[in-house]
Design a protein around this motif. Structure first.
Motif, PDB file in Angstrom:
ATOM      1  N   THR A 165      94.220 -40.280   3.750  1.00 24.22           N
ATOM      2  CA  THR A 165      93.621 -40.308   2.409  1.00 24.22           C
ATOM      3  C   THR A 165      93.042 -41.667   2.066  1.00 24.22           C
ATOM      4  N   SER A 166      93.263 -42.657   2.930  1.00 23.20           N
ATOM      5  CA  SER A 166      92.705 -43.987   2.687  1.00 23.20           C
ATOM      6  C   SER A 166      92.123 -44.527   3.981  1.00 23.20           C
ATOM      7  N   PRO A 167      91.043 -45.300   3.899  1.00 21.89           N
ATOM      8  CA  PRO A 167      90.393 -45.807   5.109  1.00 21.89           C
ATOM      9  C   PRO A 167      91.344 -46.681   5.928  1.00 21.89           C
ATOM     10  N   GLY A 168      91.074 -46.779   7.218  1.00 25.82           N
ATOM     11  CA  GLY A 168      91.879 -47.615   8.092  1.00 25.82           C
ATOM     12  C   GLY A 168      91.749 -47.192   9.533  1.00 25.82           C
ATOM     13  N   VAL A 169      92.513 -47.873  10.391  1.00 24.98           N
ATOM     14  CA  VAL A 169      92.554 -47.551  11.818  1.00 24.98           C
ATOM     15  C   VAL A 169      93.918 -46.917  12.099  1.00 24.98           C
ATOM     16  N   TYR A 170      93.920 -45.713  12.639  1.00 23.69           N
ATOM     17  CA  TYR A 170      95.162 -44.952  12.797  1.00 23.69           C
ATOM     18  C   TYR A 170      95.373 -44.544  14.257  1.00 23.69           C
ATOM     19  N   TYR A 171      96.650 -44.392  14.604  1.00 27.54           N
ATOM     20  CA  TYR A 171      97.001 -43.874  15.922  1.00 27.54           C
ATOM     21  C   TYR A 171      98.379 -43.233  15.846  1.00 27.54           C
ATOM     22  N   ALA A 172      98.716 -42.474  16.876  1.00 28.90           N
ATOM     23  CA  ALA A 172     100.009 -41.783  16.936  1.00 28.90           C
ATOM     24  C   ALA A 172     100.797 -42.255  18.148  1.00 28.90           C
ATOM     25  N   GLU A 173     102.113 -42.118  18.044  1.00 26.88           N
ATOM     26  CA  GLU A 173     103.000 -42.498  19.152  1.00 26.88           C
ATOM     27  C   GLU A 173     104.140 -41.486  19.211  1.00 26.88           C
ATOM     28  N   THR A 174     104.472 -41.046  20.415  1.00 28.73           N
ATOM     29  CA  THR A 174     105.606 -40.140  20.565  1.00 28.73           C
ATOM     30  C   THR A 174     106.886 -40.862  20.174  1.00 28.73           C
ATOM     31  N   ASN A 175     107.719 -40.202  19.381  1.00 32.73           N
ATOM     32  CA  ASN A 175     108.917 -40.844  18.836  1.00 32.73           C
ATOM     33  C   ASN A 175     110.043 -40.864  19.866  1.00 32.73           C
ATOM     34  N   TYR A 176     110.211 -42.021  20.493  1.00 32.87           N
ATOM     35  CA  TYR A 176     111.337 -42.239  21.386  1.00 32.87           C
ATOM     36  C   TYR A 176     112.274 -43.315  20.829  1.00 32.87           C
TER      37      TYR A 176
END
Length: 496
Positions: A212-223
């Motif tokens: 909902t807000s501008p930015g640089v995003y990424y995901a990481e598997t939760n270990y």
């Protein structure tokens, strides 16, 4: 006498006392104490190639265990509860007799948490150790980089709206999507640049995240506290009052291989969708993806709430170039031939030639000499991981077309197919040829049916039904059956 009774009484007392005490003494000797389990690790980070860990424990007295005793390693849930413990290892009966002892175990593939504990149990006698110190433990079935947002690194969403980032499944190329491994959760982050730590997005643990807000995003598997190499590409999300953008991607690439089946077109995530083919709306094509099997110009309109965006793709098929050295229609003099050649940039091409939709036997090169009239086709196939074929056609006519159905008086019993256009084919009287519904059956000397038709064209032998000249002047046999069941039988001698 009284002294004797007293002595006898004391003897009986000590005898029965010793009998009554014996089970109690044995019970004391059958108890052991198991110490608190310890281990050399501070956390468990298992994966498919490594899942072996040691736990140490002691027990006393060693003489208290029986030959049938087994030691069992149990693990709590991720919060340290043993309400439903997991058995990690059970030793072979009587295999552990000395203290301290060590057992090697593996954790289940569903292991994921920060507060696991271990305990040791014995079976004979039954005893349970204290609980171990808590430790993090994770099984990492996937530990490589993956893609989100179809690897599209820059997107725009409408101001006041949102943009949904999704983990790709399966994604393109060699992408090893973590969504293929059930039970995993994920952390989403906003990247704050090289000098500031990323910000973990609260409550975002699923396969998608609504920005909902501008930015640089990424995901990481939760270990958890285990090092994770399972993380995605970065996506820069920009907000705009207008001019939002959308991009179409093809699951099989562009160009795509038709022989591999349909390719799935995917567009940037939005609120509404409408797909088009050659600028014409496709009925009921209102999802984020659209499956296609034919190349062409595809486009889609994506609604983001307060603004729209459009995207298009010129979807092409994997192909090659091929051409013939002759025109579409070619006239030859009876008895002459037309030299046809294929030019192509296909790799290791395979050729099949056809006359009037019947494959011409034993012709596999890129050239052919056409000697009879008809419709010809050559199929060029490029083999490989993507098999591609292309058809080229041409027609051959005669400059002077002889009458295919002359009025002959009798059934001939000799033919000479030598290309001089004299007695080259077996020509029948008009009462037996095409249009009379007469069945013509020709059988070789070996009993093989070489021709069977109710529409005989006076064209045997032909390119597609040639003569076998293994024998000199081979003989064939015919059976002609008229619609009123009158039968004519005889032989045909072929002179080369």
């Amino acid at each position: 006498m009284k002294r004797y009774n007293k002595v006898f009484f004391l003897a009986q007392f000590f005898f029965y006392f010793s009998i009554g005490l014996s089970p109690f003494v044995n019970k004391l000797q059958a108890q052991i104490a198991i110490g608190k389990p310890t281990f050399p690790f501070t956390q468990i980070c298992a994966n498919p190639s490594f899942n072996a860990f040691d736990v140490n424990f002691s027990f006393t007295p060693t003489s208290g265990i029986t030959a049938s005793n087994q030691f069992i390693v149990e693990m709590s849930d991720g919060n340290g509860s043993f309400a439903s413990p997991t058995v990690l290892h059970t030793s072979v009966a009587g295999s552990i007799t000395t203290s301290p002892a060590k057992i090697t175990f593996a954790v289940p593939v569903t292991t994921s948490g920060e507060g696991y504990r271990l305990r040791i149990r014995s079976t004979s006698p039954a005893a349970t150790s204290q609980l171990s110190n808590p430790f993090p433990a994770y099984y990492k079935p996937q530990d490589s980089q993956f893609s989100i947002n179809n690897s599209i690194s820059n997107v725009v969403f409408c101001s006041g709206g949102s943009y949904v980032l999704s983990i790709d499944n399966p994604g393109t190329g060699t992408n090893d999507s973590p969504l293929k491994y059930p039970g995993l959760t994920f952390n989403w982050f906003r990247d704050n640049g090289p000098t500031v730590l990323p910000t973990k997005v609260a409550s975002a643990t699923g396969a998608t995240y609504s920005v909902t807000s501008p930015g640089v995003y990424y995901a990481e598997t939760n270990y958890g506290t285990c090092t994770s190499d399972s993380y995605s590409n970065r996506v820069t999300v920009v907000s705009a009052s207008s001019g939002a953008t959308a991009i179409i991607t093809s699951s099989l690439g562009n160009p795509f291989c038709i022989s591999q089946g349909p390719t799935t077109l995917s567009v940037t995530n939005g609120n509404t969708y409408q797909w088009y083919k050659d600028n014409v709306a496709i009925a009921n094509a209102t999802n984020q993806t659209y499956s296609v099997t034919t190349p062409g110009q595809y486009s889609v309109k994506v609604g983001f709430g307060t603004c729209d965006a459009s995207a298009s793709i010129n979807l092409q098929e994997v192909t090659f170039n091929a051409s013939l050295n002759v025109a579409n229609t070619n006239a030859i003099v009876p008895g002459e031939s037309l030299a046809v050649a294929v030019t192509t940039d296909a790799t290791n091409p395979i050729y099949k030639w056809y006359l009037n939709d019947v494959q011409i036997p034993n012709v596999t090169s890129n050239t052919y000499s056409a000697t009879v009239k008809g419709t010809y086709k050559v199929t060029i196939t490029e083999p490989g991981s993507c098999t591609v074929s292309k058809d080229l056609t041409f027609n051959v006519t005669y400059t002077t077309d002889p009458n295919p159905f002359p009025d002959v008086p009798e059934i001939p019993n000799v033919i000479s197919p030598n290309g001089d256009f004299i007695n080259d084919t077996w020509v029948l009287p008009l009462t037996y040829v095409s249009g009379t519904n007469t069945e013509v059956l020709i059988i070789s000397a070996f009993g093989e049916v070489v021709l069977q038709t109710n529409d005989y064209q006076n064209d045997w032998p032909s390119i597609t039904s040639p003569i076998d000249f293994k024998n000199v002047n081979p003989i064939y046999y015919y059976i002609i059956t008229t619609p009123d069941k009158k039968v004519k039988k005889g032989s045909i001698t072929v002179i080369k």
